[in-house]
Design a protein around this motif. Structure first.
Motif, mmCIF file in Angstrom:
data_model
loop_
_atom_site.group_PDB
_atom_site.id
_atom_site.type_symbol
_atom_site.label_atom_id
_atom_site.label_comp_id
_atom_site.label_asym_id
_atom_site.label_seq_id
_atom_site.Cartn_x
_atom_site.Cartn_y
_atom_site.Cartn_z
ATOM 1 N N ARG A 129 0.807 -1.278 0.086
ATOM 2 C CA ARG A 129 -0.210 0.080 -0.131
ATOM 3 C C ARG A 129 0.911 1.181 -0.011
ATOM 4 O O ARG A 129 0.511 2.193 -0.580
ATOM 5 C CB ARG A 129 -0.898 -0.127 1.168
ATOM 6 C CG ARG A 129 -1.869 -0.950 1.305
ATOM 7 C CD ARG A 129 -2.979 -0.987 0.206
ATOM 8 N NE ARG A 129 -4.097 -2.086 0.285
ATOM 9 C CZ ARG A 129 -5.082 -2.006 -0.525
ATOM 10 N NH1 ARG A 129 -4.994 -1.521 -1.832
ATOM 11 N NH2 ARG A 129 -5.801 -3.232 -0.395
ATOM 12 N N ILE A 130 2.133 1.230 0.789
ATOM 13 C CA ILE A 130 2.861 2.368 0.875
ATOM 14 C C ILE A 130 3.375 2.762 -0.448
ATOM 15 O O ILE A 130 3.371 3.620 -1.319
ATOM 16 C CB ILE A 130 4.056 2.169 1.651
ATOM 17 C CG1 ILE A 130 3.409 2.122 3.331
ATOM 18 C CG2 ILE A 130 5.086 3.311 1.372
ATOM 19 C CD1 ILE A 130 4.608 2.275 4.329
ATOM 20 N N GLU A 131 3.801 1.668 -1.285
ATOM 21 C CA GLU A 131 4.473 1.679 -2.636
ATOM 22 C C GLU A 131 3.399 2.331 -3.639
ATOM 23 O O GLU A 131 3.817 3.105 -4.344
ATOM 24 C CB GLU A 131 5.143 0.332 -3.059
ATOM 25 C CG GLU A 131 6.332 -0.198 -2.332
ATOM 26 C CD GLU A 131 6.632 -1.478 -2.500
ATOM 27 O OE1 GLU A 131 7.904 -1.910 -2.264
ATOM 28 O OE2 GLU A 131 6.027 -2.150 -3.372
ATOM 29 N N ALA A 132 2.167 1.585 -3.567
ATOM 30 C CA ALA A 132 1.221 2.161 -4.522
ATOM 31 C C ALA A 132 0.878 3.597 -4.288
ATOM 32 O O ALA A 132 0.633 4.482 -5.008
ATOM 33 C CB ALA A 132 -0.072 1.434 -4.168
ATOM 34 N N GLY A 133 1.034 4.220 -2.759
ATOM 35 C CA GLY A 133 0.624 5.511 -2.595
ATOM 36 C C GLY A 133 1.896 6.321 -2.892
ATOM 37 O O GLY A 133 1.629 7.277 -3.513
ATOM 38 N N MET A 134 2.886 5.746 -2.937
ATOM 39 C CA MET A 134 4.183 6.770 -3.354
ATOM 40 C C MET A 134 3.822 6.802 -5.041
ATOM 41 O O MET A 134 4.175 7.929 -5.518
ATOM 42 C CB MET A 134 5.466 6.022 -2.925
ATOM 43 C CG MET A 134 5.690 6.055 -1.587
ATOM 44 S SD MET A 134 7.112 5.158 -1.197
ATOM 45 C CE MET A 134 8.499 6.533 -1.446
ATOM 46 N N ARG A 135 3.750 5.852 -5.708
ATOM 47 C CA ARG A 135 3.524 6.067 -7.134
ATOM 48 C C ARG A 135 2.577 6.999 -7.358
ATOM 49 O O ARG A 135 2.430 7.483 -8.419
ATOM 50 C CB ARG A 135 3.258 4.701 -7.655
ATOM 51 C CG ARG A 135 4.432 3.576 -7.769
ATOM 52 C CD ARG A 135 4.288 2.406 -8.206
ATOM 53 N NE ARG A 135 5.487 1.554 -8.114
ATOM 54 C CZ ARG A 135 5.368 0.355 -7.188
ATOM 55 N NH1 ARG A 135 4.153 -0.004 -6.590
ATOM 56 N NH2 ARG A 135 6.381 -0.408 -7.237
ATOM 57 N N ALA A 136 1.428 6.797 -6.662
ATOM 58 C CA ALA A 136 0.253 7.575 -7.115
ATOM 59 C C ALA A 136 0.587 9.354 -6.841
ATOM 60 O O ALA A 136 -0.187 9.950 -7.394
ATOM 61 C CB ALA A 136 -1.032 7.590 -6.084
ATOM 62 N N HIS A 137 1.554 9.520 -5.979
ATOM 63 C CA HIS A 137 2.089 11.004 -5.708
ATOM 64 C C HIS A 137 3.278 11.102 -6.528
ATOM 65 O O HIS A 137 3.791 12.182 -6.157
ATOM 66 C CB HIS A 137 2.223 11.089 -4.229
ATOM 67 C CG HIS A 137 0.982 11.166 -3.405
ATOM 68 N ND1 HIS A 137 0.506 10.047 -2.952
ATOM 69 C CD2 HIS A 137 0.245 12.465 -3.013
ATOM 70 C CE1 HIS A 137 -0.645 10.393 -2.262
ATOM 71 N NE2 HIS A 137 -0.742 11.471 -2.238
ATOM 72 N N ASP A 138 3.573 10.539 -7.532
ATOM 73 C CA ASP A 138 4.780 10.438 -8.394
ATOM 74 C C ASP A 138 6.007 10.604 -7.454
ATOM 75 O O ASP A 138 6.925 11.430 -7.794
ATOM 76 C CB ASP A 138 4.446 11.575 -9.223
ATOM 77 C CG ASP A 138 3.578 11.712 -10.385
ATOM 78 O OD1 ASP A 138 3.173 10.508 -10.858
ATOM 79 O OD2 ASP A 138 2.667 12.469 -10.586
ATOM 80 N N ILE A 139 6.071 9.762 -6.575
ATOM 81 C CA ILE A 139 7.234 9.548 -5.753
ATOM 82 C C ILE A 139 7.931 8.340 -6.033
ATOM 83 O O ILE A 139 7.466 7.304 -5.982
ATOM 84 C CB ILE A 139 6.866 9.743 -4.240
ATOM 85 C CG1 ILE A 139 6.220 11.014 -3.842
ATOM 86 C CG2 ILE A 139 8.247 9.656 -3.449
ATOM 87 C CD1 ILE A 139 5.954 10.713 -2.506
ATOM 88 N N ASP A 140 9.472 8.751 -6.198
ATOM 89 C CA ASP A 140 10.236 7.581 -6.653
ATOM 90 C C ASP A 140 10.154 6.485 -5.425
ATOM 91 O O ASP A 140 10.337 6.861 -4.377
ATOM 92 C CB ASP A 140 11.505 7.774 -7.079
ATOM 93 C CG ASP A 140 11.527 8.531 -8.322
ATOM 94 O OD1 ASP A 140 10.746 8.137 -9.286
ATOM 95 O OD2 ASP A 140 12.403 9.251 -8.578
ATOM 96 N N VAL A 141 9.763 5.201 -5.788
ATOM 97 C CA VAL A 141 9.986 4.076 -4.669
ATOM 98 C C VAL A 141 11.298 3.641 -4.486
ATOM 99 O O VAL A 141 12.003 3.235 -5.434
ATOM 100 C CB VAL A 141 8.968 2.779 -4.991
ATOM 101 C CG1 VAL A 141 8.945 1.938 -4.015
ATOM 102 C CG2 VAL A 141 7.633 3.383 -5.189
#
Length: 250
Positions: free
Chosen positions: A237-249
């Motif tokens: 869920r964290i990884e999906a949230g980061m991608r949704a905010h255009d944050i590199d995982v």
């Protein structure tokens, strides 16, 4: 989202499998939390993370929370436990007492019991009027949508065990002097109302599962399986949230 009667309660892990997957999960979770907290090079504060735990009495919420937060710096995560509201809290809207514990940007909070008590124990035990808990579904969904629109990543767990497993755990607690404190007369009384609680849980899951904050029902007959699944689900869920905010995982 799987229905409760569709969950495979036979799922389990060996002690070795649990240790291996928890170790890998903890390393990954620690890295993600450092990134969200702006503690890794190239990262600013990331979206707040809120993890909500609900489940049957003795379903293993405490153990799952302990494993989830154990690799994290205590300065970067808040665990809040909510029991019956105090007389002062009862003077306010039922959602009021949860707001001070919500995480800000870069933060993480874990709620042991949540605002879903409105449509569970308050519904079944008659602490809320029918019109109050009926409207709570929409109130809760709108609250979660609002928080998610502001950027919050919300993870919601229901830990599910069978009636037989719950009785076994109750009896183990009763017979262990170091765990007997966890068992209250209310726990035994609530067991007698399992059909009513099951109806309430099914309706809660159906009416409050939405894209901004979906439910993750967890088969928790095996504590090892549940603990690992909780950690790995939060990571996803964290990884999906980061991608949704255009944050590199990382």
């Amino acid at each position: 989202m799987a229905r409760l009667d569709e969950l495979d309660l036979s799922l389990k892990l060996s002690k070795e499998e649990e240790a291996e997957r928890l170790d890998a999960g903890w390393k990954r979770l620690a890295a993600l939390r450092l990134a969200l907290g702006g503690k890794l090079p190239g990262y600013d504060l990331g979206p707040p993370l809120l993890v909500l735990f609900e489940g049957w009495d003795a379903s293993g919420k405490g153990g799952a929370i302990k494993r989830l937060v154990s690799p994290l710096d205590a300065r970067h995560v808040r665990v809040a436990q909510f029991a019956a509201p105090s007389p002062d809290e009862l003077r306010h809207h039922y959602l009021w007492r949860f707001w001070p514990q919500l995480p800000g940007w870069g933060g993480m909070a874990v709620f042991d019991r949540t605002w879903y008590g409105r449509v569970l124990v308050e519904r079944v035990e008659g602490f809320a009027k029918r019109e109050q808990w009926k409207r709570a579904y929409a109130e809760i969904v709108e609250t979660e949508r609002m928080l998610a629109a502001e950027g919050m990543v919300i993870v919601k767990f229901w830990l599910h065990i069978s009636e037989e497993e719950q009785l076994k755990r109750f009896e183990e607690r009763r017979d262990d002097p170091l765990k007997a404190w966890k068992l209250t007369p209310d726990d035994w009384e609530n067991r007698k109302k399992r059909p009513q609680y099951l109806e309430a849980v099914d309706e809660m899951l159906e009416r409050t599962d939405h894209d901004a904050a979906p439910w993750d029902p967890i088969p928790a007959e095996s504590k090892r399986y549940a603990r690992v699944t909780v950690v790995e689900t939060v990571i996803a869920r964290i990884e999906a949230g980061m991608r949704a905010h255009d944050i590199d995982v990382p």
